[in-house]
Design a protein around this motif. Structure first.
Motif, PDB file in Angstrom:
ATOM      1  N   VAL A 105       0.827  -1.212   0.000  1.00 24.08           N
ATOM      2  CA  VAL A 105       0.000   0.000   0.000  1.00 24.08           C
ATOM      3  C   VAL A 105       0.859   1.260   0.000  1.00 24.08           C
ATOM      4  O   VAL A 105       0.624   2.200  -0.769  1.00 24.08           O
ATOM      5  CB  VAL A 105      -0.942   0.013   1.222  1.00 24.08           C
ATOM      6  CG1 VAL A 105      -1.726   1.324   1.283  1.00 24.08           C
ATOM      7  CG2 VAL A 105      -1.891  -1.173   1.181  1.00 24.08           C
ATOM      8  N   GLY A 106       1.870   1.272   0.861  1.00 19.60           N
ATOM      9  CA  GLY A 106       2.627   2.495   1.089  1.00 19.60           C
ATOM     10  C   GLY A 106       3.568   2.895  -0.019  1.00 19.60           C
ATOM     11  O   GLY A 106       3.678   4.089  -0.342  1.00 19.60           O
ATOM     12  N   VAL A 107       4.259   1.932  -0.635  1.00 19.35           N
ATOM     13  CA  VAL A 107       5.234   2.276  -1.687  1.00 19.35           C
ATOM     14  C   VAL A 107       4.565   2.978  -2.864  1.00 19.35           C
ATOM     15  O   VAL A 107       4.999   4.068  -3.271  1.00 19.35           O
ATOM     16  CB  VAL A 107       6.013   1.020  -2.138  1.00 19.35           C
ATOM     17  CG1 VAL A 107       6.844   1.331  -3.378  1.00 19.35           C
ATOM     18  CG2 VAL A 107       6.912   0.526  -1.015  1.00 19.35           C
ATOM     19  N   PRO A 108       3.493   2.406  -3.467  1.00 22.02           N
ATOM     20  CA  PRO A 108       2.832   3.125  -4.565  1.00 22.02           C
ATOM     21  C   PRO A 108       2.259   4.472  -4.128  1.00 22.02           C
ATOM     22  O   PRO A 108       2.274   5.440  -4.902  1.00 22.02           O
ATOM     23  CB  PRO A 108       1.708   2.167  -4.992  1.00 22.02           C
ATOM     24  CG  PRO A 108       2.138   0.833  -4.508  1.00 22.02           C
ATOM     25  CD  PRO A 108       2.877   1.090  -3.233  1.00 22.02           C
ATOM     26  N   ILE A 153       9.781   5.014   4.463  1.00 24.45           N
ATOM     27  CA  ILE A 153       9.991   4.309   5.731  1.00 24.45           C
ATOM     28  C   ILE A 153       8.952   4.744   6.764  1.00 24.45           C
ATOM     29  O   ILE A 153       8.389   3.912   7.490  1.00 24.45           O
ATOM     30  CB  ILE A 153      11.415   4.554   6.257  1.00 24.45           C
ATOM     31  CG1 ILE A 153      12.444   3.865   5.343  1.00 24.45           C
ATOM     32  CG2 ILE A 153      11.560   4.047   7.695  1.00 24.45           C
ATOM     33  CD1 ILE A 153      13.880   4.156   5.702  1.00 24.45           C
ATOM     34  N   ILE A 154       8.687   6.047   6.831  1.00 26.69           N
ATOM     35  CA  ILE A 154       7.716   6.566   7.801  1.00 26.69           C
ATOM     36  C   ILE A 154       6.311   6.059   7.488  1.00 26.69           C
ATOM     37  O   ILE A 154       5.590   5.571   8.375  1.00 26.69           O
ATOM     38  CB  ILE A 154       7.736   8.108   7.813  1.00 26.69           C
ATOM     39  CG1 ILE A 154       9.070   8.608   8.377  1.00 26.69           C
ATOM     40  CG2 ILE A 154       6.568   8.658   8.626  1.00 26.69           C
ATOM     41  CD1 ILE A 154       9.281  10.101   8.234  1.00 26.69           C
ATOM     42  N   VAL A 155       5.912   6.154   6.210  1.00 32.29           N
ATOM     43  CA  VAL A 155       4.561   5.744   5.821  1.00 32.29           C
ATOM     44  C   VAL A 155       4.372   4.240   6.033  1.00 32.29           C
ATOM     45  O   VAL A 155       3.348   3.798   6.567  1.00 32.29           O
ATOM     46  CB  VAL A 155       4.285   6.126   4.351  1.00 32.29           C
ATOM     47  CG1 VAL A 155       2.994   5.475   3.852  1.00 32.29           C
ATOM     48  CG2 VAL A 155       4.199   7.637   4.212  1.00 32.29           C
ATOM     49  N   ILE A 156       5.359   3.448   5.628  1.00 37.28           N
ATOM     50  CA  ILE A 156       5.261   1.994   5.813  1.00 37.28           C
ATOM     51  C   ILE A 156       5.166   1.658   7.299  1.00 37.28           C
ATOM     52  O   ILE A 156       4.369   0.796   7.709  1.00 37.28           O
ATOM     53  CB  ILE A 156       6.474   1.293   5.169  1.00 37.28           C
ATOM     54  CG1 ILE A 156       6.378   1.380   3.650  1.00 37.28           C
ATOM     55  CG2 ILE A 156       6.544  -0.179   5.607  1.00 37.28           C
ATOM     56  CD1 ILE A 156       7.619   0.884   2.928  1.00 37.28           C
ATOM     57  N   GLY A 157       5.968   2.346   8.127  1.00 39.98           N
ATOM     58  CA  GLY A 157       5.923   2.101   9.564  1.00 39.98           C
ATOM     59  C   GLY A 157       4.569   2.429  10.169  1.00 39.98           C
ATOM     60  O   GLY A 157       4.030   1.650  10.966  1.00 39.98           O
ATOM     61  N   THR A 179       8.957  14.032  -0.670  1.00 41.88           N
ATOM     62  CA  THR A 179      10.340  13.687  -0.361  1.00 41.88           C
ATOM     63  C   THR A 179      10.772  14.402   0.913  1.00 41.88           C
ATOM     64  O   THR A 179      10.159  15.384   1.332  1.00 41.88           O
ATOM     65  CB  THR A 179      11.298  14.099  -1.491  1.00 41.88           C
ATOM     66  OG1 THR A 179      11.285  15.527  -1.624  1.00 41.88           O
ATOM     67  CG2 THR A 179      10.921  13.459  -2.814  1.00 41.88           C
ATOM     68  N   ILE A 180      11.813  13.895   1.526  1.00 40.55           N
ATOM     69  CA  ILE A 180      12.480  14.556   2.647  1.00 40.55           C
ATOM     70  C   ILE A 180      13.966  14.612   2.294  1.00 40.55           C
ATOM     71  O   ILE A 180      14.568  13.581   1.971  1.00 40.55           O
ATOM     72  CB  ILE A 180      12.275  13.796   3.969  1.00 40.55           C
ATOM     73  CG1 ILE A 180      10.798  13.800   4.371  1.00 40.55           C
ATOM     74  CG2 ILE A 180      13.122  14.410   5.086  1.00 40.55           C
ATOM     75  CD1 ILE A 180      10.500  13.006   5.637  1.00 40.55           C
ATOM     76  N   ALA A 181      14.536  15.805   2.334  1.00 42.28           N
ATOM     77  CA  ALA A 181      15.945  16.003   1.962  1.00 42.28           C
ATOM     78  C   ALA A 181      16.198  15.529   0.535  1.00 42.28           C
ATOM     79  O   ALA A 181      17.272  15.021   0.216  1.00 42.28           O
ATOM     80  CB  ALA A 181      16.863  15.297   2.939  1.00 42.28           C
ATOM     81  N   GLY A 182      15.183  15.657  -0.308  1.00 43.05           N
ATOM     82  CA  GLY A 182      15.355  15.343  -1.717  1.00 43.05           C
ATOM     83  C   GLY A 182      15.160  13.898  -2.110  1.00 43.05           C
ATOM     84  O   GLY A 182      15.254  13.568  -3.291  1.00 43.05           O
ATOM     85  N   ILE A 183      14.890  13.011  -1.145  1.00 42.18           N
ATOM     86  CA  ILE A 183      14.640  11.617  -1.487  1.00 42.18           C
ATOM     87  C   ILE A 183      13.342  11.164  -0.837  1.00 42.18           C
ATOM     88  O   ILE A 183      12.933  11.696   0.193  1.00 42.18           O
ATOM     89  CB  ILE A 183      15.800  10.688  -1.044  1.00 42.18           C
ATOM     90  CG1 ILE A 183      15.972  10.717   0.484  1.00 42.18           C
ATOM     91  CG2 ILE A 183      17.094  11.070  -1.740  1.00 42.18           C
ATOM     92  CD1 ILE A 183      16.993   9.709   0.988  1.00 42.18           C
ATOM     93  N   ASN A 184      12.687  10.199  -1.469  1.00 40.66           N
ATOM     94  CA  ASN A 184      11.418   9.735  -0.899  1.00 40.66           C
ATOM     95  C   ASN A 184      11.585   8.510  -0.008  1.00 40.66           C
ATOM     96  O   ASN A 184      10.613   7.992   0.531  1.00 40.66           O
ATOM     97  CB  ASN A 184      10.390   9.456  -2.002  1.00 40.66           C
ATOM     98  CG  ASN A 184      10.821   8.346  -2.944  1.00 40.66           C
ATOM     99  OD1 ASN A 184      11.794   7.645  -2.692  1.00 40.66           O
ATOM    100  ND2 ASN A 184      10.111   8.194  -4.047  1.00 40.66           N
ATOM    101  N   LEU A 185      12.829   8.056   0.156  1.00 41.04           N
ATOM    102  CA  LEU A 185      13.066   6.893   1.012  1.00 41.04           C
ATOM    103  C   LEU A 185      12.616   7.150   2.439  1.00 41.04           C
ATOM    104  O   LEU A 185      11.982   6.304   3.064  1.00 41.04           O
ATOM    105  CB  LEU A 185      14.560   6.533   0.996  1.00 41.04           C
ATOM    106  CG  LEU A 185      14.963   5.391   1.922  1.00 41.04           C
ATOM    107  CD1 LEU A 185      14.280   4.089   1.503  1.00 41.04           C
ATOM    108  CD2 LEU A 185      16.477   5.209   1.941  1.00 41.04           C
ATOM    109  N   TRP A 186      12.931   8.343   2.973  1.00 41.09           N
ATOM    110  CA  TRP A 186      12.542   8.661   4.351  1.00 41.09           C
ATOM    111  C   TRP A 186      11.021   8.656   4.499  1.00 41.09           C
ATOM    112  O   TRP A 186      10.480   8.140   5.469  1.00 41.09           O
ATOM    113  CB  TRP A 186      13.104  10.022   4.753  1.00 41.09           C
ATOM    114  CG  TRP A 186      14.592  10.106   4.636  1.00 41.09           C
ATOM    115  CD1 TRP A 186      15.311  10.804   3.698  1.00 41.09           C
ATOM    116  CD2 TRP A 186      15.557   9.452   5.465  1.00 41.09           C
ATOM    117  NE1 TRP A 186      16.662  10.634   3.903  1.00 41.09           N
ATOM    118  CE2 TRP A 186      16.838   9.811   4.974  1.00 41.09           C
ATOM    119  CE3 TRP A 186      15.468   8.600   6.573  1.00 41.09           C
ATOM    120  CZ2 TRP A 186      18.016   9.339   5.566  1.00 41.09           C
ATOM    121  CZ3 TRP A 186      16.637   8.134   7.158  1.00 41.09           C
ATOM    122  CH2 TRP A 186      17.894   8.499   6.655  1.00 41.09           C
ATOM    123  N   VAL A 187      10.339   9.240   3.508  1.00 45.80           N
ATOM    124  CA  VAL A 187       8.873   9.262   3.537  1.00 45.80           C
ATOM    125  C   VAL A 187       8.337   7.831   3.476  1.00 45.80           C
ATOM    126  O   VAL A 187       7.393   7.464   4.173  1.00 45.80           O
ATOM    127  CB  VAL A 187       8.315  10.090   2.370  1.00 45.80           C
ATOM    128  CG1 VAL A 187       6.782  10.120   2.407  1.00 45.80           C
ATOM    129  CG2 VAL A 187       8.873  11.500   2.390  1.00 45.80           C
TER     130      VAL A 187
END
Length: 232
Positions: free
Chosen positions: A111-114, A132-136, A122-130
């Motif tokens: 659900v979260g990745v798409p 991780i937070i959303v998946i958590g 994004t956070i600091a220019g990347i969406n990885l942080w977002v």
């Protein structure tokens, strides 16, 4: 993205990833068929979904724990209430109690990745942080719902609200040491494929299994306090 740095992902990982994903889907379908078509029902739908979801990341390795700890007798007109909702193998180990957390993470990824990619956040220019937070957060929500829906004590009452919330939060935080740490390791070493690639989802399956390992101590502690329930 920001996460589309697939230049260091080896080519041999692609066929391995797709083969494992195919096996995972087939295993999930087989467990679902066994539960619903062959009438090996559980006490709650939530417990049934946990066993099916376990195959989404454990793949064929989900078959052995399901057969030993999750496969119930077939439901018939003469089946007793206990027989219809309890595996014949006795008490379930702490490792099985971690499966709801793994299932919550697997669904949270789907659900979260798409959702994060579509949002463009994004956070600091990347969406990885977002991500991780959303998946958590999604995993905590799903695990909380599971605890409330499936945990039944002798009185027949669900797990108290505060206990279910605490179990979900602590489990996911411990889980994310493995899962989130794995995602960060892949990203900053340029091994993170784009989410449209099968290797991405295979690597997330590996991350969920790592999360089961880092979450094990917390799950064991909660199980001793009767604040986490294994799927039955």
């Amino acid at each position: 993205m920001d996460m589309q740095m697939s230049n260091r992902v080896p080519d041999w990982l692609t066929p391995l990833a797709w083969a494992y994903i195919a096996l995972a889907l087939l295993t999930a379908a087989a467990i679902g068929y066994d539960i619903y078509a062959r009438q090996r029902r559980h006490g709650t739908v939530a417990a049934e979904l946990v066993w099916i979801a376990s195959a989404l990341y454990l793949g064929p390795f989900a078959i052995a724990p399901y057969a030993r700890h999750g496969r119930t007798p077939r439901t018939t007109a003469t089946t007793t209430s206990y027989e219809a909702t309890n595996p014949a193998s006795g008490p379930q180990p702490v490792a099985v109690a971690g499966l709801p957390g793994g299932g919550a993470s697997a669904v949270a990824h789907l659900v979260g990745v798409p959702l994060v990619i579509a949002s463009g956040l994004t956070i600091a220019g990347i969406n990885l942080w977002v991500m991780i937070i959303v998946i958590g957060l999604l995993a905590m929500t799903f695990l909380f719902a599971y605890e409330r829906a499936s945990a039944r004590h002798g009185s027949g009452t669900p797990t108290p609200l505060r206990a279910a919330a605490a179990a979900a939060i602590l489990t996911v935080l411990a889980f994310d040491i493995g899962m989130g740490g794995w995602m960060l390791l892949l990203h900053f070493n340029e091994f993170m494929p784009p989410a449209s690639d099968g290797t991405f989802w295979f690597l997330m399956q590996v991350g969920i299994m790592l999360g089961l390992v880092t979450g094990y101590p917390v799950v064991a502690w909660l199980a001793q306090r009767h604040q986490v329930v294994a799927p039955a």
